[in-house]
Design a protein around this motif. Structure first.
Motif, PDB file in Angstrom:
ATOM      1  N   LEU A   1       1.019  -1.061   0.051  1.00  0.00           N
ATOM      2  CA  LEU A   1       0.056   0.017  -0.126  1.00  0.00           C
ATOM      3  C   LEU A   1       0.906   1.212   0.094  1.00  0.00           C
ATOM      4  O   LEU A   1       0.360   2.182  -0.530  1.00  0.00           O
ATOM      5  N   ASP A   2       2.019   1.178   0.789  1.00  0.00           N
ATOM      6  CA  ASP A   2       2.889   2.520   0.774  1.00  0.00           C
ATOM      7  C   ASP A   2       3.490   2.685  -0.779  1.00  0.00           C
ATOM      8  O   ASP A   2       3.546   3.928  -0.951  1.00  0.00           O
ATOM      9  N   ARG A   3       3.783   1.447  -1.569  1.00  0.00           N
ATOM     10  CA  ARG A   3       4.333   1.830  -2.913  1.00  0.00           C
ATOM     11  C   ARG A   3       3.269   2.307  -3.805  1.00  0.00           C
ATOM     12  O   ARG A   3       3.541   2.860  -4.692  1.00  0.00           O
ATOM     13  N   LEU A   4       1.939   2.215  -3.426  1.00  0.00           N
ATOM     14  CA  LEU A   4       1.032   2.645  -4.360  1.00  0.00           C
ATOM     15  C   LEU A   4       1.139   4.113  -4.135  1.00  0.00           C
ATOM     16  O   LEU A   4       0.209   4.940  -5.037  1.00  0.00           O
ATOM     17  N   GLY A   5       1.813   4.664  -3.036  1.00  0.00           N
ATOM     18  CA  GLY A   5       1.770   6.323  -3.038  1.00  0.00           C
ATOM     19  C   GLY A   5       0.387   6.942  -2.838  1.00  0.00           C
ATOM     20  O   GLY A   5       0.353   7.818  -3.636  1.00  0.00           O
TER      21      GLY A   5
ATOM     22  N   ALA B   1      -2.349   9.682  -2.344  1.00  0.00           N
ATOM     23  CA  ALA B   1      -2.177  11.120  -2.021  1.00  0.00           C
ATOM     24  C   ALA B   1      -2.818  11.400  -0.410  1.00  0.00           C
ATOM     25  O   ALA B   1      -2.349  12.256   0.098  1.00  0.00           O
ATOM     26  N   ALA B   2      -3.344  10.249  -0.039  1.00  0.00           N
ATOM     27  CA  ALA B   2      -3.625  10.602   1.610  1.00  0.00           C
ATOM     28  C   ALA B   2      -2.664  10.182   2.276  1.00  0.00           C
ATOM     29  O   ALA B   2      -2.630  10.758   3.690  1.00  0.00           O
ATOM     30  N   THR B   3      -1.614   9.375   2.084  1.00  0.00           N
ATOM     31  CA  THR B   3      -0.857   9.015   3.176  1.00  0.00           C
ATOM     32  C   THR B   3       0.653   9.682   2.809  1.00  0.00           C
ATOM     33  O   THR B   3       1.618   9.341   3.749  1.00  0.00           O
ATOM     34  N   ALA B   4       1.042  10.226   1.639  1.00  0.00           N
ATOM     35  CA  ALA B   4       2.238  10.728   1.309  1.00  0.00           C
ATOM     36  C   ALA B   4       2.100  11.957   0.632  1.00  0.00           C
ATOM     37  O   ALA B   4       1.110  12.234   0.185  1.00  0.00           O
ATOM     38  N   PRO B   5       3.255  12.736   0.405  1.00  0.00           N
ATOM     39  CA  PRO B   5       3.036  13.739  -0.178  1.00  0.00           C
ATOM     40  C   PRO B   5       2.578  13.719  -1.734  1.00  0.00           C
ATOM     41  O   PRO B   5       2.990  12.506  -2.072  1.00  0.00           O
ATOM     42  N   ALA B   6       2.122  14.522  -2.434  1.00  0.00           N
ATOM     43  CA  ALA B   6       1.529  14.466  -3.757  1.00  0.00           C
ATOM     44  C   ALA B   6       2.590  13.835  -4.438  1.00  0.00           C
ATOM     45  O   ALA B   6       2.459  13.077  -5.742  1.00  0.00           O
ATOM     46  N   GLN B   7       3.893  14.246  -4.448  1.00  0.00           N
ATOM     47  CA  GLN B   7       5.056  14.090  -5.090  1.00  0.00           C
ATOM     48  C   GLN B   7       5.387  12.391  -5.158  1.00  0.00           C
ATOM     49  O   GLN B   7       5.554  11.789  -6.366  1.00  0.00           O
ATOM     50  N   ALA B   8       4.981  11.608  -4.058  1.00  0.00           N
ATOM     51  CA  ALA B   8       5.157  10.321  -3.891  1.00  0.00           C
ATOM     52  C   ALA B   8       4.268   9.541  -4.992  1.00  0.00           C
ATOM     53  O   ALA B   8       4.594   8.634  -5.509  1.00  0.00           O
ATOM     54  N   ALA B   9       2.885  10.145  -5.227  1.00  0.00           N
ATOM     55  CA  ALA B   9       2.037   9.468  -5.853  1.00  0.00           C
ATOM     56  C   ALA B   9       2.481   9.833  -7.669  1.00  0.00           C
ATOM     57  O   ALA B   9       2.465   8.894  -8.231  1.00  0.00           O
ATOM     58  N   ASP B  10       3.170  10.932  -7.690  1.00  0.00           N
ATOM     59  CA  ASP B  10       3.493  11.278  -8.972  1.00  0.00           C
ATOM     60  C   ASP B  10       4.732  10.257  -9.351  1.00  0.00           C
ATOM     61  O   ASP B  10       5.121   9.764 -10.655  1.00  0.00           O
ATOM     62  N   GLU B  11       5.691  10.181  -8.592  1.00  0.00           N
ATOM     63  CA  GLU B  11       6.766   9.388  -8.552  1.00  0.00           C
ATOM     64  C   GLU B  11       6.610   7.604  -9.198  1.00  0.00           C
ATOM     65  O   GLU B  11       7.215   7.207  -9.990  1.00  0.00           O
ATOM     66  N   ARG B  12       5.200   7.296  -8.697  1.00  0.00           N
ATOM     67  CA  ARG B  12       4.923   5.953  -8.948  1.00  0.00           C
ATOM     68  C   ARG B  12       4.414   6.089 -10.319  1.00  0.00           C
ATOM     69  O   ARG B  12       4.665   4.940 -10.951  1.00  0.00           O
ATOM     70  N   LEU B  13       4.054   7.030 -11.184  1.00  0.00           N
ATOM     71  CA  LEU B  13       3.813   6.912 -12.389  1.00  0.00           C
ATOM     72  C   LEU B  13       5.130   7.360 -13.637  1.00  0.00           C
ATOM     73  O   LEU B  13       4.781   7.248 -14.710  1.00  0.00           O
ATOM     74  N   VAL B  14       6.071   7.765 -12.767  1.00  0.00           N
ATOM     75  CA  VAL B  14       7.266   8.239 -13.693  1.00  0.00           C
ATOM     76  C   VAL B  14       7.626   7.112 -14.761  1.00  0.00           C
ATOM     77  O   VAL B  14       7.811   7.339 -15.811  1.00  0.00           O
ATOM     78  N   PRO B  15       7.940   5.880 -14.231  1.00  0.00           N
ATOM     79  CA  PRO B  15       8.246   4.800 -15.311  1.00  0.00           C
ATOM     80  C   PRO B  15       7.524   4.703 -16.268  1.00  0.00           C
ATOM     81  O   PRO B  15       7.685   4.345 -17.333  1.00  0.00           O
TER      82      PRO B  15
END
Length: 649
Positions: free
Chosen positions: A526-530, A532-546
């Motif tokens: 669940l943490d890897r999903l990043g 938006a509710a549990t991490a900064p917005a950038q963490a969710a964006d990082e997941r989409l970079v690849p």
């Protein structure tokens, strides 16, 4: 349908008439704005609204056709009181209503607002003294849920079903909404509730943009609040209601509500009780959350963050698989990811249930599996053979979704992974089979097919798969359909790659994915999903970079990227639309005012969009950037596109 946006409900009216003919005493139920009163008026009966009558003063005379407003002065058996009979000793309970089988029209009484404060009990007492040949009681919740006096009364309950999407679309068209995008928004937010659809149309006519669902939802939320006023919720309860809508499901601690407020919240007709506390029924939950996010975006984010942290703590401490499955589902909800919300949490209620198929369901399994094959463009003979292989392990290898009338409307094939089921999974796993059947990742479940044409039924099928995966500890997926490949990528499943053969003769070899659902693996997953509710917005964006990099790398392929997880973030999820979006976004970034962003956009355009292939070194030299600066700009550009896409830009 009239020009005022009314859609006739012929089938519902006939079902109601049959119930009244058969039972005499009927309770018509449905959420606020579902159209209960409008449907009842089509009976042509006397219509009495208890909103204007104090429960303590309710008397038989109020329900008589010739009632003039005086209390008590009408003899129930007197001329002009058709539909009423004086009660004898045999009429001691509501269930003693007469069983006359004549036509309904002009033959009974409709009582509206029967579940208001104190009214259910007052009606129960009244009907212990007076009986009716035909009596229709309208309430938001079934009357036995409001007062124990109705239990065992013989009261027959008829629930009003939501409007089909096509009827809501026609309603919006008749209300003057011509733009297809605007009508699609009305359909999505209304969830089959006509009053919400009308409110959405009014918001659009008042100037709200179809591109801003939050502004439309705000008007809808205001009208919903007005309708809830008859339940006397109070300002604090209404605020708690929108917080509850934001967190999905909430207990007393999460909502920071004392016992009294929590109880008042639970009494509202749009609130339900679940394993994790209270929840707001759809589509009202989606409307209230969208409005809250539009009005107070920072408070909305804070509320969701707090809820996600609380859920994470509960998940770490939970020893029960069933409770872990519910907590995982709520954590996925709290990510706010539009693809997950659309697939797992559509804004509509449903009576669909999912259970293991039995021997009697074999025909239904074959029918649904053939529809699954047709939808995927699979060779029917190949699909039939695989279905028979799975059935060889028993009908319980399939999970069937059934609607409220017991009809099979969806299916999933879930086989335990192991030596005993190797014959059912080998063909779809091929070179990947060994690691799951006999290797270190053995065990868990294998998902080979899932199908339900209705989005809400489909969400129930997916929810059941998720729940059973948490129980089993692992899920292995083999799928040749683009939409399921996108979904498991969004869910962060491990990609094992395509099998060697085009199993279904559809031009697409199945892709294999897996994910661990053991207690130890759930938190990190669940943490890897990043979210938006549990991490900064950038963490969710990082997941989409690849995924952004992969899509850009294949942007010159006319057929690609067909399996990209990014498609789920587009209004029109097609490869061509994604290619256009990526090109436009990269060019916009390159021409922006921010110097670093402009350099990042120029890097993306030069490396991915130029006609002739180039290397990173060549692009860095052309743009006069040092190696380190070049790769920083390259990543900045990918991250910027990921952020824009995730935000719906």
């Amino acid at each position: 349908m009239t020009g005022h946006g009314h859609v006739p409900r012929t089938a519902e009216l006939e079902r109601l008439r049959r119930a009244l003919d058969t039972h005499g005493l009927v309770n018509l139920t449905g959420p606020p704005g579902a159209g209960k009163s409008a449907l009842a008026r089509e009976l042509g009966w006397k219509h009495v609204d208890l909103e204007h009558i104090a429960p303590a003063h309710l008397a038989p005379a109020h329900l008589g056709p010739e009632h003039t407003g005086l209390l008590g002065g009408v003899d129930p058996a007197a001329p002009g009181s058709a539909g009423l009979e004086a009660a004898g000793p045999e009429a001691a309970a509501p269930g003693s209503a007469g069983r006359d089988t004549g036509a309904c029209d002009g033959d009974g009484v409709v009582v509206d607002g029967a579940d208001g404060p104190g009214r259910a009990a007052a009606l129960s007492t009244l009907l212990g003294r007076v009986r009716f040949r035909r009596l229709l009681l309208i309430s938001r919740l079934p009357l036995p849920a409001r007062d124990g006096g109705w239990t065992g009364s013989g009261l027959h309950i008829v629930g009003l079903t939501p409007f089909p999407d096509e009827d809501v679309d026609r309603l919006a068209g008749a209300a003057g909404i011509g733009d297809p995008g605007a009508r699609a928004l009305v359909v999505r937010l209304a969830g089959g509730v006509p009053a919400l659809a009308h409110a959405a149309c009014r918001a659009l006519h008042a100037g709200a943009s179809a591109n801003d669902g939050g502004a439309v939802a705000d008007r809808m939320a205001e009208e919903l609040t007005d309708r809830l006023a008859r339940e006397r919720p109070g300002a604090r309860t209404l605020h708690a209601l929108r917080l509850l809508a934001t967190v999905g499901a909430g207990d007393e601690h999460l909502l920071s509500a004392g016992p009294a407020l929590f109880s008042r919240l639970g009494e509202l007709s749009v609130v339900r009780r679940t394993a994790l506390g209270l929840t707001v029924a759809e589509p009202f939950r989606t409307v209230l959350e969208s409005a809250y996010h539009w009005r107070r975006p920072l408070a909305h984010h804070t509320t969701r963050s707090r809820a996600a942290a609380y859920r994470h703590t509960l998940l770490q401490r939970s020893d029960e698989p069933a409770r872990r499955a519910e907590l995982v589902r709520q954590q996925l909800f709290l990510t706010g990811d539009p693809a997950l919300r659309s697939a797992l949490f559509p804004p509509a209620e449903s009576t669909v249930t999912v259970a293991a198929a039995t021997q009697d369901d074999t025909d239904a399994v074959h029918v649904l599996m053939r529809r699954w094959a047709e939808r995927g463009g699979f060779d029917r003979t190949r699909a039939d053979r695989i279905t028979e292989r799975w059935l060889a392990h028993g009908p319980s290898a399939f999970r069937l979704a059934r609607d409220g009338e017991g009809r099979a409307v969806g299916i999933a094939s879930l086989l335990p992974v192991g030596d005993g089921t190797a014959g059912g999974v080998d063909q779809l796993l091929q070179q990947h089979a060994e690691q799951f059947v006999t290797g270190p990742r053995t065990g868990g479940l294998f998902l080979g097919a899932a199908y339900a044409p209705d989005p809400v039924a489909h969400s129930r099928v997916l929810g059941d798969i998720l729940q059973r995966s948490v129980h089993a500890g692992r899920l292995v997926v083999s799928t040749a359909t683009d939409d399921y490949q996108r979904l498991v990528r969004v869910l962060g499943f491990r990609v094992h790659g395509a099998v060697h053969d085009d199993v279904f003769r559809c031009g697409r070899p199945p892709q294999v994915f897996s994910n661990a659902f053991t207690p130890a693996a759930l938190g990190p997953w669940l943490d890897r999903l990043g979210p938006a509710a549990t991490a900064p917005a950038q963490a969710a964006d990082e997941r989409l970079v690849p995924e952004v990099a992969r899509a850009l790398a294949g942007i010159k392929d006319p057929a690609g990227p067909a399996d990209s997880a990014l498609l789920a973030y587009l209004p029109t999820p097609t490869p061509a639309a994604l290619r256009r979006w990526l090109r436009d976004a990269a060019h916009d970034l390159a021409t922006g005012a921010d110097a670093a962003d402009a350099e990042a956009g120029a890097v993306l355009c030069a490396y991915y969009l130029d006609r002739s292939p180039v290397t990173h070194h060549q692009v860095a030299c052309r743009l006069h950037l040092g190696r380190a600066t070049y790769f920083r700009r390259h990543r900045r550009g990918l991250l910027a596109l990921a952020a824009r896409l995730r935000a719906g830009g």
